[in-house]
Design a protein around this motif. Structure first.
Motif, PDB file in Angstrom:
ATOM      1  N   VAL A 102      28.440 -44.318  43.729  1.00  0.00           N
ATOM      2  CA  VAL A 102      28.128 -45.850  43.912  1.00  0.00           C
ATOM      3  C   VAL A 102      26.856 -45.842  44.591  1.00  0.00           C
ATOM      4  O   VAL A 102      26.534 -45.424  45.632  1.00  0.00           O
ATOM      5  CB  VAL A 102      29.300 -46.450  44.775  1.00  0.00           C
ATOM      6  CG1 VAL A 102      29.136 -47.576  45.495  1.00  0.00           C
ATOM      7  CG2 VAL A 102      30.375 -46.444  44.388  1.00  0.00           C
ATOM      8  N   PRO A 103      25.946 -46.969  43.717  1.00  0.00           N
ATOM      9  CA  PRO A 103      24.725 -46.576  44.146  1.00  0.00           C
ATOM     10  C   PRO A 103      24.702 -48.663  45.560  1.00  0.00           C
ATOM     11  O   PRO A 103      26.083 -49.058  45.626  1.00  0.00           O
ATOM     12  CB  PRO A 103      23.801 -47.114  42.964  1.00  0.00           C
ATOM     13  CG  PRO A 103      25.337 -48.465  41.849  1.00  0.00           C
ATOM     14  CD  PRO A 103      26.638 -47.590  42.419  1.00  0.00           C
ATOM     15  N   ASP A 104      23.608 -48.894  45.800  1.00  0.00           N
ATOM     16  CA  ASP A 104      23.117 -49.706  46.352  1.00  0.00           C
ATOM     17  C   ASP A 104      23.815 -51.222  45.130  1.00  0.00           C
ATOM     18  O   ASP A 104      24.482 -51.235  43.763  1.00  0.00           O
ATOM     19  CB  ASP A 104      22.391 -49.682  46.895  1.00  0.00           C
ATOM     20  CG  ASP A 104      21.618 -49.590  47.415  1.00  0.00           C
ATOM     21  OD1 ASP A 104      22.146 -49.125  47.983  1.00  0.00           O
ATOM     22  OD2 ASP A 104      20.271 -49.407  47.320  1.00  0.00           O
ATOM     23  N   ASP A 105      24.431 -52.236  46.088  1.00  0.00           N
ATOM     24  CA  ASP A 105      25.401 -53.145  45.292  1.00  0.00           C
ATOM     25  C   ASP A 105      24.416 -53.988  44.355  1.00  0.00           C
ATOM     26  O   ASP A 105      24.637 -54.618  42.796  1.00  0.00           O
ATOM     27  CB  ASP A 105      26.239 -53.862  45.597  1.00  0.00           C
ATOM     28  CG  ASP A 105      26.848 -54.486  46.742  1.00  0.00           C
ATOM     29  OD1 ASP A 105      27.650 -52.932  46.179  1.00  0.00           O
ATOM     30  OD2 ASP A 105      27.520 -54.563  47.890  1.00  0.00           O
ATOM     31  N   ALA A 106      23.180 -53.830  44.483  1.00  0.00           N
ATOM     32  CA  ALA A 106      22.055 -54.254  43.893  1.00  0.00           C
ATOM     33  C   ALA A 106      21.495 -53.914  42.747  1.00  0.00           C
ATOM     34  O   ALA A 106      21.714 -54.774  41.524  1.00  0.00           O
ATOM     35  CB  ALA A 106      20.424 -54.409  44.158  1.00  0.00           C
ATOM     36  N   MET A 108      24.616 -52.332  41.266  1.00  0.00           N
ATOM     37  CA  MET A 108      25.524 -52.725  39.746  1.00  0.00           C
ATOM     38  C   MET A 108      25.756 -54.081  39.370  1.00  0.00           C
ATOM     39  O   MET A 108      26.143 -55.061  38.780  1.00  0.00           O
ATOM     40  CB  MET A 108      26.959 -52.585  40.524  1.00  0.00           C
ATOM     41  CG  MET A 108      27.189 -50.891  40.999  1.00  0.00           C
ATOM     42  SD  MET A 108      29.000 -51.221  41.819  1.00  0.00           S
ATOM     43  CE  MET A 108      28.764 -50.829  43.654  1.00  0.00           C
ATOM     44  N   LYS A 109      25.060 -54.868  40.344  1.00  0.00           N
ATOM     45  CA  LYS A 109      24.562 -56.050  39.584  1.00  0.00           C
ATOM     46  C   LYS A 109      23.766 -56.677  38.260  1.00  0.00           C
ATOM     47  O   LYS A 109      23.368 -57.546  37.766  1.00  0.00           O
ATOM     48  CB  LYS A 109      24.675 -57.275  41.118  1.00  0.00           C
ATOM     49  CG  LYS A 109      25.582 -57.499  42.113  1.00  0.00           C
ATOM     50  CD  LYS A 109      24.958 -58.183  43.568  1.00  0.00           C
ATOM     51  CE  LYS A 109      25.315 -58.512  44.057  1.00  0.00           C
ATOM     52  NZ  LYS A 109      25.490 -58.584  45.293  1.00  0.00           N
ATOM     53  N   LEU A 118      29.470 -51.597  32.648  1.00  0.00           N
ATOM     54  CA  LEU A 118      30.072 -50.391  34.109  1.00  0.00           C
ATOM     55  C   LEU A 118      30.810 -49.889  34.140  1.00  0.00           C
ATOM     56  O   LEU A 118      32.164 -50.429  34.315  1.00  0.00           O
ATOM     57  CB  LEU A 118      29.298 -51.310  35.071  1.00  0.00           C
ATOM     58  CG  LEU A 118      29.168 -50.791  36.241  1.00  0.00           C
ATOM     59  CD1 LEU A 118      27.209 -49.648  36.477  1.00  0.00           C
ATOM     60  CD2 LEU A 118      28.867 -51.928  37.596  1.00  0.00           C
ATOM     61  N   VAL A 119      30.171 -48.902  34.348  1.00  0.00           N
ATOM     62  CA  VAL A 119      31.488 -47.675  34.303  1.00  0.00           C
ATOM     63  C   VAL A 119      30.757 -47.098  35.188  1.00  0.00           C
ATOM     64  O   VAL A 119      29.932 -46.450  35.769  1.00  0.00           O
ATOM     65  CB  VAL A 119      32.053 -46.385  33.383  1.00  0.00           C
ATOM     66  CG1 VAL A 119      32.672 -45.022  33.538  1.00  0.00           C
ATOM     67  CG2 VAL A 119      32.209 -47.127  32.276  1.00  0.00           C
ATOM     68  N   ARG A 130      34.702 -51.254  46.232  1.00  0.00           N
ATOM     69  CA  ARG A 130      33.109 -51.563  45.990  1.00  0.00           C
ATOM     70  C   ARG A 130      32.757 -51.458  44.479  1.00  0.00           C
ATOM     71  O   ARG A 130      32.245 -52.932  44.381  1.00  0.00           O
ATOM     72  CB  ARG A 130      31.920 -50.802  46.816  1.00  0.00           C
ATOM     73  CG  ARG A 130      31.605 -50.895  48.221  1.00  0.00           C
ATOM     74  CD  ARG A 130      31.027 -49.922  48.005  1.00  0.00           C
ATOM     75  NE  ARG A 130      29.360 -50.536  47.662  1.00  0.00           N
ATOM     76  CZ  ARG A 130      28.246 -49.798  47.667  1.00  0.00           C
ATOM     77  NH1 ARG A 130      28.325 -48.494  48.376  1.00  0.00           N
ATOM     78  NH2 ARG A 130      27.162 -49.937  47.190  1.00  0.00           N
ATOM     79  N   ALA A 131      32.496 -50.608  44.050  1.00  0.00           N
ATOM     80  CA  ALA A 131      32.819 -50.559  42.483  1.00  0.00           C
ATOM     81  C   ALA A 131      33.638 -51.751  41.457  1.00  0.00           C
ATOM     82  O   ALA A 131      32.943 -52.253  41.374  1.00  0.00           O
ATOM     83  CB  ALA A 131      32.751 -49.773  42.150  1.00  0.00           C
ATOM     84  N   ALA A 132      34.935 -52.030  41.416  1.00  0.00           N
ATOM     85  CA  ALA A 132      35.376 -52.796  41.272  1.00  0.00           C
ATOM     86  C   ALA A 132      34.989 -54.437  41.979  1.00  0.00           C
ATOM     87  O   ALA A 132      35.470 -55.119  40.508  1.00  0.00           O
ATOM     88  CB  ALA A 132      37.118 -52.914  41.829  1.00  0.00           C
ATOM     89  N   GLY A 133      34.521 -54.109  42.801  1.00  0.00           N
ATOM     90  CA  GLY A 133      33.995 -55.890  43.632  1.00  0.00           C
ATOM     91  C   GLY A 133      32.922 -56.070  42.369  1.00  0.00           C
ATOM     92  O   GLY A 133      33.145 -57.198  42.255  1.00  0.00           O
ATOM     93  N   GLN A 134      32.235 -55.179  41.911  1.00  0.00           N
ATOM     94  CA  GLN A 134      31.527 -55.103  41.053  1.00  0.00           C
ATOM     95  C   GLN A 134      31.235 -55.729  39.557  1.00  0.00           C
ATOM     96  O   GLN A 134      30.760 -55.648  38.817  1.00  0.00           O
ATOM     97  CB  GLN A 134      30.117 -54.372  41.409  1.00  0.00           C
ATOM     98  CG  GLN A 134      28.688 -54.156  42.800  1.00  0.00           C
ATOM     99  CD  GLN A 134      29.005 -55.618  43.144  1.00  0.00           C
ATOM    100  OE1 GLN A 134      28.287 -56.397  41.876  1.00  0.00           O
ATOM    101  NE2 GLN A 134      29.090 -56.274  44.079  1.00  0.00           N
TER     102      GLN A 134
END
Length: 352
Positions: A102-106, A108-109, A118-119, A130-134
């Motif tokens: 998992v990277p920074d949320d930015a 993934m956004k 995105l996988v 966190r990943a599912a949230g994006q």
């Protein structure tokens, strides 16, 4: 209602191919995607012209959805940003991005905001959330997996825990899946599809060295070990490999034991390198990182990628082709109906 992997990515079979650096070139990724599953190339540390060359072959090799795998902890923020920008700029929307960890949320956004699928592969419930949230398809990697390990939980335990916390998210299971029967068990634990790595190492289109393929095809799970010795290029992350003289005697000197070529550029391979031996590698192959999961118990011979996909299509949820043929004749293994997947495909709403 949650989605199958097939519906989420717009493919016919809920099967993801791991984007293994070195092993998963464009030929393998395109063969998997052309067979109806989600192929993926390994981006590793490639950038600039080298990455452009890989992306060009990928786009030319298939008109179906296909992915590029990147590794946030190996690339680091600056290189990862550059890699993501290249993929977004140089490929069509059907190319999805796959992140190992998992990277920074930015990050993934940025990917989701660009309209790309995105996988994200994870090893913990927290990272999965966190990943599912994006909006990512979350791949739950168990410790049965070959290669680098993201957590400490067995596959089905992690899948079940994530399903409890993420009842509506799309989950794929990874680790130790070498047969359709094992895939069925992962579906029963709560997965919506599976990701295969080791099974594709020995695929005909894989770029793995012939001796690497032979070693995996002839191995049993008890011959694998979890270690940290192959750390040059990827430090601080446990990995499952076939036992070698290097894993058995890690106090050896870190001398050069071979040579390889990556996108036309030659490199020396030191003992303890995280790089896998490919068809472009020479030297002491038997001492190099031979990543292998417990799924080797069920693997015995080199198989075309399309044959691997066909074997799993019988048990995995699928989306019907526009000609009406079904990518799977099996039920999901859970209480979730996938008739909506088939209906969406019939209506032409699955992105191709």
């Amino acid at each position: 209602m949650r989605s199958s992997v097939a519906r989420a990515l717009g493919v016919r079979v809920s099967l993801l191919q791991s984007g293994m650096g070195g092993v998963a070139g464009a030929e393998l990724a395109c063969a998997v995607s052309n067979a109806g599953a989600a192929g993926c190339v390994g981006g590793y540390k490639l950038t600039d012209q080298a990455l452009s060359a890989l992306l060009g072959r990928l786009v030319e090799g298939t008109d179906n959805p296909v992915g590029v795998n990147l590794i946030p902890e190996v690339a680091g923020p600056k290189l990862l940003d550059s890699q993501v920008a290249q993929v977004l700029d140089e490929t069509p929307d059907r190319v999805y991005l796959s992140l190992f960890g998992v990277p920074d949320d930015a990050v993934m956004k940025r990917i989701s905001g660009a309209g790309r699928h995105l996988v994200v592969q994870v090893g913990t419930v927290e990272d999965g959330e966190r990943a599912a949230g994006q909006g990512a398809v979350v791949v739950a990697q168990g410790t049965e997996a070959g290669g680098h390990l993201l957590g400490t939980s067995p596959r089905d335990d992690l899948v079940a825990a994530l399903r409890t916390r993420l009842p509506e998210s799309c989950l794929a299971a990874a680790g130790g899946i070498g047969s359709p029967d094992t895939a069925r068990r992962a579906l029963a634990a709560g997965a919506d599809g599976v990701l295969l790595g080791t099974a594709f190492v020995i695929a005909h289109e894989s770029r793995a060295h012939a001796r690497f393929k032979s070693a995996v095809a002839g191995a049993k799970g008890g011959e694998t070990v979890i270690t940290t010795v192959y750390e040059i290029g990827w430090p601080g992350r446990r990995h499952r490999v076939l036992a070698t003289s290097v894993t058995e005697t890690p106090e050896q000197p870190a001398r050069f034991i071979g040579r390889t070529v990556v996108e036309g550029k030659p490199y020396l391979v030191p003992r303890f390198s995280a790089a896998v031996p490919t068809e472009a590698t020479s030297g002491r192959i038997e001492e190099m990182a031979l990543y292998c999961g417990l799924s080797c118990d069920d693997l015995s011979e080199e198989t075309p990628a399309a044959g691997v996909v066909a074997a799993y299509a019988r048990v995995l949820p699928g989306v019907r082709d526009r000609d009406g043929s079904d990518g799977s004749d099996a039920s999901h293994g859970s209480d979730v109906s996938h008739e909506s997947d088939n209906e969406e495909a019939r209506n032409g709403n699955v992105r191709r």
